[in-house]
Design an enzyme around this catalytic site. Structure first.
Site, short mmCIF file in Angstrom:
data_model
loop_
_atom_site.label_atom_id
_atom_site.label_comp_id
_atom_site.label_asym_id
_atom_site.label_seq_id
_atom_site.Cartn_x
_atom_site.Cartn_y
_atom_site.Cartn_z
N TYR A 91 3.42 -4.49 2.38
CA TYR A 91 2.21 -5.39 2.22
C TYR A 91 1.60 -6.06 3.58
CZ TYR A 91 3.22 -5.54 -2.91
OH TYR A 91 3.29 -5.21 -4.23
N HIS A 120 9.63 1.27 -4.48
CA HIS A 120 8.17 0.83 -4.61
C HIS A 120 7.62 2.28 -5.06
CE1 HIS A 120 4.88 -1.51 -2.74
NE2 HIS A 120 4.66 -1.72 -4.12
N SER A 137 -0.19 -7.52 -11.60
CA SER A 137 -1.47 -7.34 -12.19
C SER A 137 -1.46 -8.19 -13.50
CB SER A 137 -2.23 -5.94 -12.46
OG SER A 137 -2.01 -5.06 -11.57
N PRO A 138 -0.80 -9.43 -13.43
CA PRO A 138 -1.06 -10.25 -14.67
C PRO A 138 -2.56 -10.76 -15.04
CG PRO A 138 0.03 -11.46 -12.92
CD PRO A 138 -0.22 -10.20 -12.30
N LEU A 139 -3.20 -10.89 -13.88
CA LEU A 139 -4.84 -11.17 -13.89
C LEU A 139 -5.74 -10.03 -13.96
CD1 LEU A 139 -4.46 -14.80 -12.01
CD2 LEU A 139 -4.13 -14.29 -14.45
N GLY A 156 -8.15 -10.17 -10.77
CA GLY A 156 -8.85 -11.07 -10.79
C GLY A 156 -9.86 -11.13 -12.04
#
Length: 328
Positions: A68, A137, A215-217, A220
């Site tokens: 990242y 990963h 990616s819980p949201l 976005g």
């Protein structure tokens, strides 16, 4: 019902029910073909303040990866934690090869030799002598090679360099290969109210693993905002094939996905929640194994995400109603 902490699978390590994902605070980076892989520009001082604010609000689990921002996320997180390192459970990942000078992802390396080198580099950037959860990963790595990496991770546990390990993959069969190791304790996979993962949840419940939810949201979409103009360095402006819910032409949120979110709005905003807090509440209700890790770039986002903890999970009735509305 308030849920403030969860157990990280069979490790017995206790973490806050909410983790924080540190992809976005890595800043801008790219694939070899110029595809953006970050979330746009960041202010490192704001990132540091946001991490510290999260700590003060009871968040004790932080998930990053060496790639990242090509090392930058680990450096910023290490600086933000400083002397408070022992208050948190730290997760990072390995397997990608990158050039920090050009901030470019250059390839992948699934050899045990590279895993050890990558770990030493992560320890240095994070300013720590051990990683609590070390994760592969490479989501589609060869299962035979993965078994070698699992055995290496057991060695690293024995040396005290890591406490537990897991695989970031959406494939239950691959996750099961790692789960054969006694110190494997988690699977990191995509999960949110729009994208359920029943086979992985079943695996985690059966094998006593934590389900760490990236990616819980929905990148976005579940914050309730419509994303129309996305800056050039934002991965959502030129979404890769795996990133659903955004137009491939840089047009922002896919209207079909937006309408699904709208259909759930009343349930997600129950009990004074924001849509994002409702999306996190769905994850906690989905299984006692889940630990969502929403991203953040500002103190305000850190506060909103952490504010979900006190409101706890949705009810079983609300879960059933959501399935009905989404036709599942």
């Amino acid at each position: 019902m308030e849920t403030t902490s969860r157990t990280l699978g069979r490790s017995g390590i206790e973490v806050s029910a909410l983790g924080f994902g540190c992809w976005a605070i890595g800043g801008e980076w790219q694939a070899a073909d110029g595809q953006p892989l970050g979330w746009g520009k960041v202010d490192d001082e704001e990132s540091v303040r946001a991490v510290r604010r999260a700590l003060d609000l009871g968040v004790t689990f932080f998930d990053t990866a060496d790639v990242y921002g090509t090392g930058h996320s680990e450096e910023v997180l290490g600086r933000a934690l400083g002397k408070r390192r022992d208050e948190v459970v730290l997760a990072t990942k390995w397997g990608n090869v990158f050039d920090p000078d050009t901030r470019t992802l250059t390839g992948a390396d699934d050899t045990p030799e590279y895993a050890r080198r990558a770990l030493i580099a992560s320890l240095r950037r994070l300013g720590t002598d051990h990683i609590d959860l070390y994760q592969l990963h490479l989501s589609d790595a060869d299962p035979v090679r993965a078994a070698e990496l699992r055995d290496l991770c057991e060695e690293l546990v024995g040396e005290g360099l890591i406490h537990a390990y897991g695989w970031s993959t959406d494939d239950p069969e691959r996750a099961a290969v790692f789960a054969e190791g006694p110190h494997c304790t988690a699977v990191q996979h995509a999960l949110n109210v729009l994208q359920d993962a029943p086979r992985l949840i079943e695996l985690c419940e059966r094998l006593d693993l934590a389900s760490i939810n990236r990616s819980p949201l929905a990148m976005g979409l579940l914050t309730g905002k419509r994303h129309t103009s996305l800056e050039a360095g934002d991965i959502r402006s030129k979404p890769p094939a795996w990133l659903q819910g955004f137009g491939g032409d840089g047009s922002g949120s896919d209207p079909e996905w937006v309408s699904r979110v709208e259909a759930l709005r009343d349930i997600l905003t129950s009990d004074g929640r924001t849509p994002a807090q409702g999306a996190l509440a769905w994850l906690w209700a989905r299984s006692p194994r889940t630990v969502p890790i929403p991203g953040f770039r500002t103190v305000a986002q850190a506060e909103q995400n952490a504010g979900a903890i006190a409101k706890g999970p949705l009810t079983a009735e609300q879960l059933t109603e959501i399935d009905r509305l989404l036709g599942r």
